[in-house]
Write an enzyme that holds these catalytic residues in place. Structure first.
Site, PDB file in Angstrom:
ATOM      1  N   THR A   1       0.636  -1.037   0.061  1.00  0.00           N
ATOM      2  CA  THR A   1       0.111  -0.048  -0.217  1.00  0.00           C
ATOM      3  C   THR A   1       0.904   1.255  -0.186  1.00  0.00           C
ATOM      4  O   THR A   1       1.700   1.284   1.058  1.00  0.00           O
ATOM      5  CB  THR A   1      -0.887   0.096   1.404  1.00  0.00           C
ATOM      6  OG1 THR A   1      -1.590  -1.064   1.296  1.00  0.00           O
ATOM      7  CG2 THR A   1      -1.959   1.133   1.130  1.00  0.00           C
TER       8      THR A   1
ATOM      9  N   LYS B   1      -7.750   1.593  -2.956  1.00  0.00           N
ATOM     10  CA  LYS B   1      -7.621   1.334  -1.452  1.00  0.00           C
ATOM     11  C   LYS B   1      -7.801   2.724  -0.450  1.00  0.00           C
ATOM     12  O   LYS B   1      -8.458   2.435   0.609  1.00  0.00           O
ATOM     13  CB  LYS B   1      -6.333   0.503  -1.428  1.00  0.00           C
ATOM     14  CG  LYS B   1      -5.718   0.689  -0.041  1.00  0.00           C
ATOM     15  CD  LYS B   1      -5.552  -0.825   0.464  1.00  0.00           C
ATOM     16  CE  LYS B   1      -5.191  -0.731   1.761  1.00  0.00           C
ATOM     17  NZ  LYS B   1      -5.371  -2.400   2.402  1.00  0.00           N
TER      18      LYS B   1
ATOM     19  N   LYS C   1      -1.691   4.925   8.818  1.00  0.00           N
ATOM     20  CA  LYS C   1      -0.661   4.915   7.454  1.00  0.00           C
ATOM     21  C   LYS C   1      -2.028   5.152   6.146  1.00  0.00           C
ATOM     22  O   LYS C   1      -1.407   6.251   5.325  1.00  0.00           O
ATOM     23  CB  LYS C   1      -0.112   3.622   7.200  1.00  0.00           C
ATOM     24  CG  LYS C   1       0.536   3.638   5.968  1.00  0.00           C
ATOM     25  CD  LYS C   1       1.197   2.238   5.659  1.00  0.00           C
ATOM     26  CE  LYS C   1       1.737   2.327   4.120  1.00  0.00           C
ATOM     27  NZ  LYS C   1       2.096   0.962   3.810  1.00  0.00           N
TER      28      LYS C   1
HETATM   29  P1  NAD Z   1       5.841  -5.905   7.243  1.00  0.00           P
HETATM   30  O1  NAD Z   1       6.496  -4.887   7.839  1.00  0.00           O
HETATM   31  O2  NAD Z   1       5.297  -7.085   8.164  1.00  0.00           O
HETATM   32  O3  NAD Z   1       6.702  -6.533   5.989  1.00  0.00           O
HETATM   33  C1  NAD Z   1       7.459  -5.620   5.057  1.00  0.00           C
HETATM   34  C2  NAD Z   1       8.600  -6.495   4.690  1.00  0.00           C
HETATM   35  O4  NAD Z   1       9.507  -5.798   3.733  1.00  0.00           O
HETATM   36  C3  NAD Z   1       9.689  -6.586   6.059  1.00  0.00           C
HETATM   37  O5  NAD Z   1      10.033  -7.852   6.517  1.00  0.00           O
HETATM   38  C4  NAD Z   1      11.021  -5.876   5.521  1.00  0.00           C
HETATM   39  O6  NAD Z   1      12.062  -6.748   6.291  1.00  0.00           O
HETATM   40  C5  NAD Z   1      10.752  -6.108   4.064  1.00  0.00           C
HETATM   41  N1  NAD Z   1      11.709  -4.918   3.169  1.00  0.00           N
HETATM   42  C6  NAD Z   1      11.658  -3.853   3.693  1.00  0.00           C
HETATM   43  N2  NAD Z   1      12.518  -3.268   2.708  1.00  0.00           N
HETATM   44  C7  NAD Z   1      13.166  -4.196   1.982  1.00  0.00           C
HETATM   45  C8  NAD Z   1      14.092  -4.186   0.853  1.00  0.00           C
HETATM   46  N3  NAD Z   1      14.603  -3.222   0.417  1.00  0.00           N
HETATM   47  N4  NAD Z   1      14.447  -5.546   0.219  1.00  0.00           N
HETATM   48  C9  NAD Z   1      13.727  -6.570   0.865  1.00  0.00           C
HETATM   49  N5  NAD Z   1      13.037  -6.673   2.012  1.00  0.00           N
HETATM   50  C10 NAD Z   1      12.634  -5.545   2.271  1.00  0.00           C
HETATM   51  O7  NAD Z   1       4.520  -5.350   6.708  1.00  0.00           O
HETATM   52  P2  NAD Z   1       3.213  -6.234   6.147  1.00  0.00           P
HETATM   53  O8  NAD Z   1       2.474  -5.945   7.561  1.00  0.00           O
HETATM   54  O9  NAD Z   1       3.675  -7.338   5.629  1.00  0.00           O
HETATM   55  O10 NAD Z   1       2.583  -5.027   5.036  1.00  0.00           O
HETATM   56  C11 NAD Z   1       3.346  -4.899   3.732  1.00  0.00           C
HETATM   57  C12 NAD Z   1       2.475  -4.026   3.107  1.00  0.00           C
HETATM   58  O11 NAD Z   1       1.018  -4.354   2.936  1.00  0.00           O
HETATM   59  C13 NAD Z   1       2.434  -2.555   3.586  1.00  0.00           C
HETATM   60  O12 NAD Z   1       2.494  -1.745   2.444  1.00  0.00           O
HETATM   61  C14 NAD Z   1       1.218  -2.652   4.322  1.00  0.00           C
HETATM   62  O13 NAD Z   1       0.563  -1.317   4.416  1.00  0.00           O
HETATM   63  C15 NAD Z   1       0.178  -3.448   3.342  1.00  0.00           C
HETATM   64  N6  NAD Z   1      -1.056  -4.028   4.199  1.00  0.00           N
HETATM   65  C16 NAD Z   1      -0.760  -4.716   5.348  1.00  0.00           C
HETATM   66  C17 NAD Z   1      -1.822  -5.324   5.968  1.00  0.00           C
HETATM   67  C18 NAD Z   1      -1.535  -5.837   7.129  1.00  0.00           C
HETATM   68  O14 NAD Z   1      -2.661  -6.273   7.855  1.00  0.00           O
HETATM   69  N7  NAD Z   1      -0.420  -6.148   7.606  1.00  0.00           N
HETATM   70  C19 NAD Z   1      -3.082  -5.174   5.428  1.00  0.00           C
HETATM   71  C20 NAD Z   1      -3.500  -4.679   4.207  1.00  0.00           C
HETATM   72  C21 NAD Z   1      -2.176  -4.008   3.471  1.00  0.00           C
END
Ligand code: NAD
Length: 307
Positions: free
Chosen positions: A95, A170, A245
């Site tokens: 997102t 979204k 966010k």
């Molecule tokens: P998270 O922080 O658990 O996962 C993100 C991952 O990306 C981390 O493990 C981090 O180490 C990795 N990362 C960051 N930079 C990197 C790079 N340069 N190379 C490789 N890996 C890298 O976050 P999440 O909860 O999995 O959310 C991910 C996305 O999904 C976000 O944009 C969030 O807004 C969206 N989202 C999350 C949810 C939820 O309920 N968690 C729901 C809908 C949407």
């Protein structure tokens, strides 16, 4: 047909999404900066790649699931696009800001690739169960090529329009949700101060014109909807920092579009404050407690004053 997928970002969402692709018979090469996230994905059948570019070099499709637009743009700019074979499909499920998403599309296309933004709703539970909803933006051909993978990771995929349209859908949806959760919460606090029980307000509003998802599914007070996070001390659910966010992204788009959306901007401000304080670990419906706490303070008689 087996597809070779590079999956970058194996966190709360990306980890289980990648695992579902493996379970459906696809080859998934994964990369994450955090060792434990990568190890968990490997235990679920993902092959560890030495770097994001190494994974992209052999992939038919590159999926990113990263925290914010700056992570997507910097990875794209630091060799991910250059490493991929011409015509690779880039699907960004993170997102991110609509403007960042459009910039990512432009960079991918300039490098000779196809591109789709495909943010999700459904949370970690939906990612694990493979029941996410995808909101996609990009060319029809890119959507058609991504669809077989999206249908493994989710239950529904809606093609919303051109570049950035998925992100736009979204943030518009979540702005409705954030504003309506605050409205429902304020109504419960008002009802309490007027001596109306939570159940009575619920029974009326859920069958009247106040009916909405924030009331009837994610009800912010315990009791009327036993499955709502309010009944388990506001454990998420949809965590308040994620709502903050998404509303922040909506606020950016509102400001740059010059939209007179006073409630959307106010909701962003209220959720930002809540998520930085008591709401850091709570479901977004916990904002009812912040409203109640602030109300009792402002309505309590002040020391040294007379009524
Ligand atoms: P998270 O922080 O658990 O996962 C993100 C991952 O990306 C981390 O493990 C981090 O180490 C990795 N990362 C960051 N930079 C990197 C790079 N340069 N190379 C490789 N890996 C890298 O976050 P999440 O909860 O999995 O959310 C991910 C996305 O999904 C976000 O944009 C969030 O807004 C969206 N989202 C999350 C949810 C939820 O309920 N968690 C729901 C809908 C949407």
């Amino acid at each position: 047909m087996t597809t070779t997928v590079a999956f970058i970002g194996l966190g709360h969402m990306g980890g289980p999404m990648a695992a579902n692709l493996v379970a459906a018979g696809h080859r998934v090469l994964g990369h994450d900066l955090v060792e434990s996230a990568l190890a968990k994905a490997v235990a679920n059948g993902v092959e560890a790649a030495g770097s994001a570019a190494e994974a992209a070099a052999v992939a038919d499709v590159v999926i990113t699931m990263l925290p914010a637009g700056r992570h997507v743009l910097s990875l794209y700019g630091q060799g991910l696009l250059a490493a991929a074979r011409p015509g690779t499909l880039f699907v960004d499920c993170s997102t991110i800001d609509v403007a960042d998403s459009r910039a990512a599309h432009a960079a991918a296309e300039e490098a000779g690739h196809r591109s789709l933004d495909a943010p999700v709703s459904g949370g970690v539970v939906g990612a694990e169960a493979g029941t996410l909803t995808f909101m996609a933006g990009g060319e029809e051909a890119a959507f058609a090529r991504a669809e077989p993978l999206l249908s493994v990771m989710g239950r529904k995929a809606v093609h919303c329009g051109g570049a950035g349209a998925g992100q736009a859908a979204k943030i518009c949806n979540n702005m409705i949700l954030g504003v309506s959760m605050i409205a429902v919460s304020e109504a419960f606090v008002l009802a309490e101060s007027l001596g109306l029980s939570d159940q009575a307000l619920y029974d009326v509003a859920s069958a009247a014109s106040g009916q909405c998802w924030a009331l009837t599914v994610n009800c912010p007070v315990p009791g009327p909807v036993p499955t709502s996070p309010a009944n388990r001390d506001y454990r998420p659910g949809f965590a308040a920092p994620l709502m903050a966010k998404d509303l922040g992204l909506a606020a950016n788009a509102l400001r740059s579009g010059g939209i007179d959306a006073q409630l959307g901007l106010k909701a962003a401000e209220l959720y930002e404050r809540f998520a930085e304080g008591a709401g850091a670990e709570q479901d977004f419906s916990g904002i009812v407690r912040a409203i109640r706490a602030a109300s009792s303070k402002s309505t309590a008689p002040q020391e040294g004053t007379t009524a």
